[in-house]
Design a protein around this motif. Structure first.
Motif, PDB file in Angstrom:
ATOM      1  N   ALA A 158       0.730  -1.344  -0.010  1.00 40.63           N
ATOM      2  CA  ALA A 158       0.162  -0.145   0.042  1.00 40.63           C
ATOM      3  C   ALA A 158       0.880   1.378   0.153  1.00 40.63           C
ATOM      4  N   SER A 159       2.188   1.063   0.549  1.00 41.31           N
ATOM      5  CA  SER A 159       2.799   2.351   0.575  1.00 41.31           C
ATOM      6  C   SER A 159       4.421   1.835   0.448  1.00 41.31           C
ATOM      7  N   GLU A 160       5.471   2.589   0.322  1.00 38.56           N
ATOM      8  CA  GLU A 160       6.759   2.485   0.685  1.00 38.56           C
ATOM      9  C   GLU A 160       7.178   2.232   2.016  1.00 38.56           C
ATOM     10  N   GLU A 161       6.498   2.755   2.872  1.00 39.24           N
ATOM     11  CA  GLU A 161       6.857   2.269   4.393  1.00 39.24           C
ATOM     12  C   GLU A 161       6.447   0.805   4.565  1.00 39.24           C
ATOM     13  N   GLU A 162       5.359   0.482   3.948  1.00 33.09           N
ATOM     14  CA  GLU A 162       4.717  -1.098   4.061  1.00 33.09           C
ATOM     15  C   GLU A 162       5.906  -2.020   3.425  1.00 33.09           C
ATOM     16  N   ALA A 163       6.429  -1.552   2.269  1.00 31.76           N
ATOM     17  CA  ALA A 163       7.429  -2.464   1.518  1.00 31.76           C
ATOM     18  C   ALA A 163       8.585  -2.267   2.211  1.00 31.76           C
ATOM     19  N   TYR A 164       9.096  -1.241   2.829  1.00 35.18           N
ATOM     20  CA  TYR A 164      10.406  -1.235   3.643  1.00 35.18           C
ATOM     21  C   TYR A 164      10.445  -2.146   4.954  1.00 35.18           C
ATOM     22  N   ALA A 165       9.083  -2.076   5.225  1.00 37.29           N
ATOM     23  CA  ALA A 165       8.763  -2.862   6.600  1.00 37.29           C
ATOM     24  C   ALA A 165       8.924  -4.237   6.455  1.00 37.29           C
ATOM     25  N   ALA A 166       8.339  -4.598   5.246  1.00 35.52           N
ATOM     26  CA  ALA A 166       8.246  -6.026   4.819  1.00 35.52           C
ATOM     27  C   ALA A 166       9.633  -6.350   4.318  1.00 35.52           C
ATOM     28  N   ALA A 167      10.483  -5.697   3.813  1.00 38.10           N
ATOM     29  CA  ALA A 167      11.792  -5.963   3.344  1.00 38.10           C
ATOM     30  C   ALA A 167      12.605  -6.205   4.788  1.00 38.10           C
ATOM     31  N   GLU A 168      12.459  -5.218   5.508  1.00 38.81           N
ATOM     32  CA  GLU A 168      13.369  -5.510   6.657  1.00 38.81           C
ATOM     33  C   GLU A 168      13.102  -6.847   7.472  1.00 38.81           C
ATOM     34  N   GLU A 169      11.720  -7.197   7.487  1.00 37.42           N
ATOM     35  CA  GLU A 169      11.369  -8.405   8.281  1.00 37.42           C
ATOM     36  C   GLU A 169      12.014  -9.420   7.598  1.00 37.42           C
ATOM     37  N   VAL A 170      11.799  -9.569   6.255  1.00 42.29           N
ATOM     38  CA  VAL A 170      12.694 -10.668   5.206  1.00 42.29           C
ATOM     39  C   VAL A 170      14.133 -10.566   5.647  1.00 42.29           C
ATOM     40  N   TYR A 171      14.764  -9.539   5.860  1.00 43.26           N
ATOM     41  CA  TYR A 171      16.052  -9.534   5.942  1.00 43.26           C
ATOM     42  C   TYR A 171      16.617  -9.928   7.321  1.00 43.26           C
ATOM     43  N   ARG A 172      15.627  -9.602   8.162  1.00 43.29           N
ATOM     44  CA  ARG A 172      16.260 -10.003   9.580  1.00 43.29           C
ATOM     45  C   ARG A 172      15.782 -11.474   9.696  1.00 43.29           C
ATOM     46  N   SER A 231      22.888  -3.795  12.136  1.00 40.78           N
ATOM     47  CA  SER A 231      22.771  -2.633  13.034  1.00 40.78           C
ATOM     48  C   SER A 231      22.161  -1.272  12.558  1.00 40.78           C
ATOM     49  N   GLN A 232      21.566  -1.655  11.291  1.00 37.25           N
ATOM     50  CA  GLN A 232      20.824  -0.423  10.741  1.00 37.25           C
ATOM     51  C   GLN A 232      20.218  -1.093   9.268  1.00 37.25           C
ATOM     52  N   PHE A 233      18.765  -0.527   9.172  1.00 32.85           N
ATOM     53  CA  PHE A 233      18.092  -0.815   7.901  1.00 32.85           C
ATOM     54  C   PHE A 233      17.465   0.263   7.426  1.00 32.85           C
ATOM     55  N   ASP A 234      17.877   0.781   6.418  1.00 29.83           N
ATOM     56  CA  ASP A 234      17.399   1.897   5.657  1.00 29.83           C
ATOM     57  C   ASP A 234      16.745   1.782   4.227  1.00 29.83           C
ATOM     58  N   GLY A 235      15.361   1.982   4.163  1.00 31.60           N
ATOM     59  CA  GLY A 235      14.733   1.848   2.923  1.00 31.60           C
ATOM     60  C   GLY A 235      15.225   2.916   2.028  1.00 31.60           C
ATOM     61  N   LEU A 236      15.592   2.304   0.631  1.00 33.54           N
ATOM     62  CA  LEU A 236      16.009   3.598  -0.160  1.00 33.54           C
ATOM     63  C   LEU A 236      15.107   3.814  -1.201  1.00 33.54           C
ATOM     64  N   TYR A 237      14.344   2.776  -1.859  1.00 34.71           N
ATOM     65  CA  TYR A 237      13.672   2.839  -3.078  1.00 34.71           C
ATOM     66  C   TYR A 237      12.829   1.625  -3.031  1.00 34.71           C
ATOM     67  N   ALA A 238      11.554   2.008  -3.512  1.00 31.53           N
ATOM     68  CA  ALA A 238      10.586   1.107  -3.571  1.00 31.53           C
ATOM     69  C   ALA A 238       9.536   1.416  -4.790  1.00 31.53           C
ATOM     70  N   THR A 239       9.413   0.156  -5.653  1.00 32.02           N
ATOM     71  CA  THR A 239       8.620   0.213  -6.810  1.00 32.02           C
ATOM     72  C   THR A 239       7.354  -0.655  -6.397  1.00 32.02           C
TER      73      THR A 239
END
Length: 189
Positions: free
Chosen positions: A52-66, A117-125
């Motif tokens: 629904a949003s970039e923030e949602e995409a970044y949160a999902a990506a962080e969850e996968v990476y963790r 130690s850090q996860f920052d979303g940069l770009y989401a399509t």
């Protein structure tokens, strides 16, 4: 020196493990309606973005990476069922397989845990067919070591202990996977 650099890059690459991923939302239905005399056209399914949003995409990506990093750490401890490859596809999976072959051929093993130690979303399509998320990850590998078959510590002495990584995630058919992970040269984190 070349082997030391290769070991350093491969320390982050997963070792002998296989792939799972996260599911996401992608389904809409078409309904038909009838009026008294004439049928109303049935609406067609409208594709929706995977997130629904970039923030949602970044949160999902962080969850996968963790989850991937946890599985990677567990695989180093020989935990049953630990399978970091289930989070990988494309170049990330190919790199993992290459790293596994290299470590097997040279009878090397990585021990210890990497810590995000850090996860920052940069770009989401946010696409209806395939979404892509790019993030910058700072990974602390100061608690990891490389050992040879005789148990000797062969960790390169000049390796950085905090790795700045650019990680690309792709989502197709509702599953978000890591498709590429590369060291950001010349940057610190």
């Amino acid at each position: 020196m070349r082997d030391a650099m290769r070991i350093q890059r491969m320390q982050r690459m997963p070792l002998c493990v296989s792939a799972v991923a996260l599911s996401a939302v992608l389904l809409t239905a078409a309904l038909g309606c009838l009026t008294a005399c004439a049928p109303t056209p049935v609406p067609t399914a409208t594709p929706t973005a995977a997130f629904a949003s970039e923030e949602e995409a970044y949160a999902a990506a962080e969850e996968v990476y963790r989850a991937y990093n946890d599985a990677l750490n567990e695989s180093r401890m020989m935990t049953a069922g630990a399978d970091p490859q289930r989070f990988l596809t494309g170049l990330a999976l190919e790199s993992d397989l290459e790293a596994s072959r290299y470590f097997d051929e040279h009878r090397l093993e990585v021990a210890g845990e990497g810590v995000i130690s850090q996860f920052d979303g940069l770009y989401a399509t946010l696409s209806t067919s395939e979404s892509e998320v790019i993030a910058r990850v700072c990974l602390d590998v100061s608690n990891t070591q490389v050992f040879d078959a005789d148990g000797n510590d062969v960790t390169p002495t000049n390796r950085p202990t905090r790795l700045p990584l650019e990680v690309t995630f792709v989502q197709t058919t509702g599953i978000l996977l890591i498709s590429n992970e590369s060291l950001i040269e010349g940057e610190a984190c």
